[in-house]
Scaffold this active site. Structure first.
Site, PDB file in Angstrom:
ATOM      1  N   ASP A 196      -0.605  -0.022  -4.444  1.00 28.89           N
ATOM      2  CA  ASP A 196      -2.034   0.291  -4.387  1.00 28.89           C
ATOM      3  C   ASP A 196      -2.223   1.569  -3.593  1.00 28.89           C
ATOM      4  OD1 ASP A 196      -4.779   0.350  -4.096  1.00 28.89           O
ATOM      5  OD2 ASP A 196      -4.950  -1.637  -3.202  1.00 28.89           O
TER       6      ASP A 196
ATOM      7  N   GLU B 138     -12.126  -2.713  -8.056  1.00 25.19           N
ATOM      8  CA  GLU B 138     -12.781  -3.196  -6.847  1.00 25.19           C
ATOM      9  C   GLU B 138     -13.896  -2.273  -6.389  1.00 25.19           C
ATOM     10  OE1 GLU B 138     -10.476  -2.301  -2.909  1.00 25.19           O
ATOM     11  OE2 GLU B 138      -8.955  -2.689  -4.446  1.00 25.19           O
TER      12      GLU B 138
ATOM     13  N   ASP C 143     -14.717  -7.568  -8.513  1.00 24.92           N
ATOM     14  CA  ASP C 143     -15.001  -7.805  -7.091  1.00 24.92           C
ATOM     15  C   ASP C 143     -16.316  -8.567  -7.000  1.00 24.92           C
ATOM     16  OD1 ASP C 143     -16.215  -7.252  -4.383  1.00 24.92           O
ATOM     17  OD2 ASP C 143     -14.259  -6.319  -4.090  1.00 24.92           O
TER      18      ASP C 143
ATOM     19  N   ASN D 283      -5.290   3.152  -3.277  1.00 22.52           N
ATOM     20  CA  ASN D 283      -6.648   3.203  -2.704  1.00 22.52           C
ATOM     21  C   ASN D 283      -7.324   4.553  -2.913  1.00 22.52           C
ATOM     22  OD1 ASN D 283      -5.153   1.000  -0.797  1.00 22.52           O
ATOM     23  ND2 ASN D 283      -7.319   0.498  -1.136  1.00 22.52           N
TER      24      ASN D 283
ATOM     25  N   LYS E   5       0.839  -1.194   0.000  1.00 19.38           N
ATOM     26  CA  LYS E   5       0.000   0.000   0.000  1.00 19.38           C
ATOM     27  C   LYS E   5       0.878   1.249   0.000  1.00 19.38           C
ATOM     28  CE  LYS E   5      -3.871  -2.323   0.392  1.00 19.38           C
ATOM     29  NZ  LYS E   5      -5.015  -2.224  -0.528  1.00 19.38           N
TER      30      LYS E   5
ATOM     31  N   GLU F 141      -2.409   0.474  -8.588  1.00 19.10           N
ATOM     32  CA  GLU F 141      -3.818   0.133  -8.382  1.00 19.10           C
ATOM     33  C   GLU F 141      -4.578   1.307  -7.761  1.00 19.10           C
ATOM     34  OE1 GLU F 141      -6.231  -3.168  -5.687  1.00 19.10           O
ATOM     35  OE2 GLU F 141      -4.292  -3.685  -6.583  1.00 19.10           O
TER      36      GLU F 141
ATOM     37  N   HIS G  25      -9.885  -8.538  -7.149  1.00 15.76           N
ATOM     38  CA  HIS G  25      -9.691  -8.022  -5.807  1.00 15.76           C
ATOM     39  C   HIS G  25     -10.116  -9.087  -4.808  1.00 15.76           C
ATOM     40  CE1 HIS G  25     -11.493  -5.711  -2.270  1.00 15.76           C
ATOM     41  NE2 HIS G  25     -10.185  -5.514  -2.182  1.00 15.76           N
TER      42      HIS G  25
END
Length: 451
Positions: free
Chosen positions: A258, A311, A334, A260, A230, A284, A361
């Site tokens: 990722d 996702e 997802d 987010n 992350k 991501e 995901h």
């Protein structure tokens, strides 16, 4: 339980009861699942079980949440599931097609949605339970049920509305029929080697450097060859952590990051280009999950680093736009965000048409258990390829399931038990049902004593 001889005949099976639970796990205690957007989530689920008039036959499903607000999703699951009590099932293909219509196209639900948000999360839970019921009735793991269904019958179950400019029902049938040649060989390959996975378990943003190093070294010993960490909180910190991971895993293993959703488009480009020094395979969720044009801009600016997202893409129409515009290089379905198998297979077919690999995901409770079936089906019956394809893996909470995922050398082994691998154990439900489960009552009592 002896399955019927016809893959869709249910011989008058009737759903006689539904039970629904708000299940929450205190993963925030150890910052499992922590990222730039969700700093301390409690992995949770709205869980539903459909009981039938056939002894021992039921279906389990759920949708994934992260704690607070699960009660809202659970109320919507109740709204959808209660109408199933008393329903008789004779032809499962027709029932599945009708149920998809009911839980996504009803005018009341479309006013609240349409096909997004709480209503769509709840639809996923109910449809997941129904697919589990069908697979159990046939005595097959879900991936095998999907492979064995006649393509025309499977396509009747899919969510294809609003897709005909890129994917017609006739085209979907033809794609599935083409892959029937050689599918037993691909099944044997999975039985012998498993489906490749990548691990996120070492890279949560709340973990210390020492934790990250320990978990990466452990993952290497277990045979993992692809890792995700992350990012998105602080560039210098992200660079430092990424360099640590790259040093540990070497140049031959894949590394993904990722964010987010936390960046603006220009910020994403700047950040990813800075991070690309450590050899990224993909970035991501670099920005708002609804910003298709923004993803396209980022994809052009950070190439050859691929852009991955999905996702939080709330339905197949979003994926139609992501894929047809070239905005993403990795498609991340997802199983609990969209309307279960019905909608996700539609996206698998579109991704195959646009030659974009699907890497689902699975960073949440039970998502690994569910989505392994779709990735196995994708390889066997849709794409026929494992190139640049992995299933995400996190090591949290698999013990809560009756049929948990099995991992060997960084790969998912083929599920063997009948169903969708979606059943939680009675002990897990009794302990973690919110707020009445034993774990949550004990925590509430301890909190009261501290006041």
């Amino acid at each position: 339980m002896k399955p019927s001889t016809d893959p869709w005949e249910m011989n008058g099976l009737t759903i006689v009861d539904v039970s629904i639970h708000d299940i929450r796990f205190p993963t925030s205690d150890y910052l499992g699942g922590s990222d730039a957007m969700n700093t301390a989530p409690d992995y949770s689920a709205s869980y539903v079980q459909l009981s039938t008039d056939r002894e021992g036959l039921f279906g389990c499903g759920f949708t994934f949440t992260i704690g607070r607000g699960t009660e809202i999703v659970t109320r919507m699951v109740e709204q959808l599931a209660r109408d199933l009590v008393g329903r008789r099932i004779d032809d499962m293909v027709r029932f599945m097609a009708e149920l998809l219509q009911e839980v996504t196209q009803d005018s009341f639900l479309r006013w609240l949605g349409p096909e997004k948000g709480v209503t769509h999360l709840a639809a996923a839970a109910v449809l997941n339970a129904t697919w589990d019921l069908w697979a159990r009735a046939r005595g097959l793991p879900l991936w095998r049920l999907l492979v064995e269904l006649d393509p025309e019958d499977l396509v009747k179950c899919l969510a294809l509305r609003y897709l005909e400019d890129v994917l017609t029902p006739e085209e979907a049938v033809a794609m599935l029929q083409r892959r029937r040649r050689g599918h037993e060989e691909r099944i044997r390959h999975l039985a012998e080697n498993g489906y490749p996975g990548y691990t996120t378990s070492a890279g949560w943003l709340g973990y210390s450097d020492a934790q990250v190093q320990h978990l990466v070294e452990k993952a290497i010993d277990e045979g993992w060859s692809a890792f995700k960490i992350k990012v998105g909180r602080d560039l210098d910190d992200d660079l430092r952590r990424a360099r640590i991971v790259r040093r540990l895993i070497g140049e031959e293993r894949h590394l993904m990051v990722d964010a987010n959703q936390v960046w603006e488009v220009p910020q994403a480009i700047e950040w990813v280009n800075a991070l690309s020094e450590i050899g990224l395979h993909w970035i991501e969720e670099p920005t708002c999950p609804d910003d298709i044009l923004g993803h396209a801009v980022i994809a052009r600016a950070v190439a050859p680093v691929l852009v991955a997202t999905g996702e939080h893409a709330h339905n197949r129409v979003m994926f139609k736009q992501f894929l047809s515009s070239g905005a993403i290089g990795v498609c991340q379905i997802d199983i609990c965000r969209m309307a279960s198998v019905n909608e996700n297979i539609s996206v698998l077919l579109m991704a195959e048409k646009f030659d974009v690999p699907v890497c689902p995901h699975a960073g949440g409770v039970g998502l690994c258990e569910l989505v392994q079936h779709l990735s196995m089906f994708d390889y066997i019956a849709v794409s026929g390829s494992l190139e640049n394809r992995w299933i995400e893996y996190v090591e949290h909470l698999h013990e809560m399931f009756v049929d948990p995922v099995r991992i060997k050398n960084g790969s998912y082994l083929l599920p063997e038990a009948p169903g969708f691998s979606s059943e939680m154990s009675p002990e897990a439900i009794a302990a973690y049902a919110y707020p009445t489960g034993t774990v949550w009552r004990a925590r509430a009592a301890a909190q009261a004593r501290r006041r």
